[in-house]
Scaffold this active site. Sequence first.
Site, PDB file in Angstrom:
ATOM      1  N   SER A 159       0.798  -1.241   0.000  1.00 55.19           N
ATOM      2  CA  SER A 159       0.000   0.000   0.000  1.00 55.19           C
ATOM      3  C   SER A 159       0.822   1.279   0.000  1.00 55.19           C
ATOM      4  O   SER A 159       0.267   2.354  -0.235  1.00 55.19           O
ATOM      5  CB  SER A 159      -0.939   0.007   1.200  1.00 55.19           C
ATOM      6  OG  SER A 159      -1.999  -0.872   0.973  1.00 55.19           O
ATOM      7  N   LYS A 202       0.476   3.335  -3.037  1.00 54.27           N
ATOM      8  CA  LYS A 202      -0.746   4.117  -3.309  1.00 54.27           C
ATOM      9  C   LYS A 202      -0.512   5.630  -3.232  1.00 54.27           C
ATOM     10  O   LYS A 202      -1.200   6.403  -3.895  1.00 54.27           O
ATOM     11  CB  LYS A 202      -1.837   3.724  -2.305  1.00 54.27           C
ATOM     12  CG  LYS A 202      -2.300   2.277  -2.427  1.00 54.27           C
ATOM     13  CD  LYS A 202      -3.196   1.908  -1.248  1.00 54.27           C
ATOM     14  CE  LYS A 202      -3.670   0.474  -1.311  1.00 54.27           C
ATOM     15  NZ  LYS A 202      -4.438   0.112  -0.104  1.00 54.27           N
ATOM     16  N   TYR A 252      -2.861  -2.481 -10.480  1.00 53.80           N
ATOM     17  CA  TYR A 252      -2.817  -2.350  -9.015  1.00 53.80           C
ATOM     18  C   TYR A 252      -1.885  -3.407  -8.383  1.00 53.80           C
ATOM     19  O   TYR A 252      -1.028  -3.078  -7.572  1.00 53.80           O
ATOM     20  CB  TYR A 252      -4.249  -2.459  -8.475  1.00 53.80           C
ATOM     21  CG  TYR A 252      -4.358  -2.474  -6.979  1.00 53.80           C
ATOM     22  CD1 TYR A 252      -4.282  -1.292  -6.241  1.00 53.80           C
ATOM     23  CD2 TYR A 252      -4.543  -3.665  -6.282  1.00 53.80           C
ATOM     24  CE1 TYR A 252      -4.381  -1.303  -4.857  1.00 53.80           C
ATOM     25  CE2 TYR A 252      -4.645  -3.688  -4.898  1.00 53.80           C
ATOM     26  CZ  TYR A 252      -4.558  -2.499  -4.193  1.00 53.80           C
ATOM     27  OH  TYR A 252      -4.640  -2.526  -2.824  1.00 53.80           O
ATOM     28  N   TYR A 265      -4.190   3.708   7.974  1.00 53.68           N
ATOM     29  CA  TYR A 265      -5.568   3.179   8.024  1.00 53.68           C
ATOM     30  C   TYR A 265      -6.271   3.585   9.310  1.00 53.68           C
ATOM     31  O   TYR A 265      -6.151   4.718   9.746  1.00 53.68           O
ATOM     32  CB  TYR A 265      -5.557   1.657   7.842  1.00 53.68           C
ATOM     33  CG  TYR A 265      -4.895   1.269   6.559  1.00 53.68           C
ATOM     34  CD1 TYR A 265      -5.458   1.623   5.341  1.00 53.68           C
ATOM     35  CD2 TYR A 265      -3.688   0.610   6.551  1.00 53.68           C
ATOM     36  CE1 TYR A 265      -4.850   1.300   4.145  1.00 53.68           C
ATOM     37  CE2 TYR A 265      -3.068   0.279   5.363  1.00 53.68           C
ATOM     38  CZ  TYR A 265      -3.661   0.627   4.169  1.00 53.68           C
ATOM     39  OH  TYR A 265      -3.057   0.318   3.005  1.00 53.68           O
ATOM     40  N   VAL A 299       1.147  -3.941   3.835  1.00 51.95           N
ATOM     41  CA  VAL A 299       1.027  -5.220   4.534  1.00 51.95           C
ATOM     42  C   VAL A 299       2.277  -6.089   4.501  1.00 51.95           C
ATOM     43  O   VAL A 299       2.329  -7.113   5.187  1.00 51.95           O
ATOM     44  CB  VAL A 299      -0.139  -6.117   4.050  1.00 51.95           C
ATOM     45  CG1 VAL A 299      -1.448  -5.687   4.623  1.00 51.95           C
ATOM     46  CG2 VAL A 299      -0.166  -6.244   2.567  1.00 51.95           C
TER      47      VAL A 299
HETATM   48  N1  LIG Z   1      -2.470  -2.702   3.171  1.00 51.54           N
HETATM   49  C1  LIG Z   1      -1.880  -3.105   2.079  1.00 51.54           C
HETATM   50  O1  LIG Z   1      -0.683  -3.019   1.923  1.00 51.54           O
HETATM   51  C2  LIG Z   1      -2.788  -3.760   1.064  1.00 51.54           C
HETATM   52  C3  LIG Z   1      -2.154  -3.966  -0.285  1.00 51.54           C
HETATM   53  C4  LIG Z   1      -2.464  -5.294  -0.883  1.00 51.54           C
HETATM   54  N2  LIG Z   1      -1.859  -5.422  -2.168  1.00 51.54           N
HETATM   55  C5  LIG Z   1      -3.972  -5.497  -0.969  1.00 51.54           C
HETATM   56  O2  LIG Z   1      -4.569  -5.015  -1.861  1.00 51.54           O
HETATM   57  O3  LIG Z   1      -4.575  -6.134  -0.154  1.00 51.54           O
END
Ligand SMILES: NC(=O)CC[C@H](N)C(=O)O
Length: 313
Positions: free
Chosen positions: A69, A72, A197, A249, A267
Amino acid sequence: MAVNEWEQLKLHLDKWVEECRETSAAGKVAEYIPELSKAKPDMLGIHILDAKGRSISAGEAQDSFTMQSISKVFTLILALMDHGESAVFSKVGMEPTGDHFNSIMKLELVQPAIPFNPLINAGAIVVSSMIKGENAEAKSARILAFFRELAGNPNLEYDMQVYISESKTAHLNRSIAYFLLDKGVLGCGVDEVLDIYFRHCAIKVCCADLARMALVLAFDGKDPLTGKTLIPRRYVQIAKTFMVTCGMYNGSGEFAIEAGLPAKSGVSGGILTLVPGRYGIGVVGPALNSKGNSIAGVQLIERLSQTLDWSLF
Ligand SMILES: NC(=O)CC[C@H](N)C(=O)O
């Protein structure tokens, strides 16, 4: 002041990393992307970079991991550079959700049905669909080229195992994408947007790469090591604000109180953070807390910020 602080970091960073590493035992490595479950749970690394190019690292800062993430933030910036603010924010909101990063709960609650913000999965999927390019391959190539430039590392590549692993198992993200397609907010088809993505989530970095990308944000879009402006200041301002309000988050509020710095987690256990006008920082610790943020990484950044008085607030 800054000299003393640098000395303090040099003197204590190894010890702080080893102390925070112990917290990893209370966390859990992500398993819903099977390939990520292979990460070492007690790994912890950090790299701090300043505007003169001086750096300090500790722990397993050299090991690589995928951005997940963290990517992003930079796809949002690229979409803003491609289309401008009003086009981007007609498809994605500006508000925190207070929900888990892959939650679909609030998608049906707003009119028009646009995701709450660009850092939750739903919002980031919409943003990925806005990147300019003739097809998925061209769009992904633009993202990778942009990330390479920001990291000052022409060798950044995808971790194909992680990319394949997520592509095969991302049922929830797939359902989010179908929902968004139905509501007319996706700029392309489901398979195309998810390919874009998953690829940017699977870009492989080390802590030094994250620190360099963060340094560009810390200096309002100008890479202080090359003097080149890579991002318009306004878009850095937007990105940093999202990092404070949504970057960790549903742990963003607590992190703002305890660390008080713009940050973005992934993650795989990575965290990109920065001290405005001073440092870019990359951290990795794969064991996660209940919010999906690196448990030891969060503790380490909070410890640094509190000890060295880095909070913006
Ligand atoms: N929190 C994350 O890093 C989520 C990214 C992961 N690729 C997902 O879409 O679940």
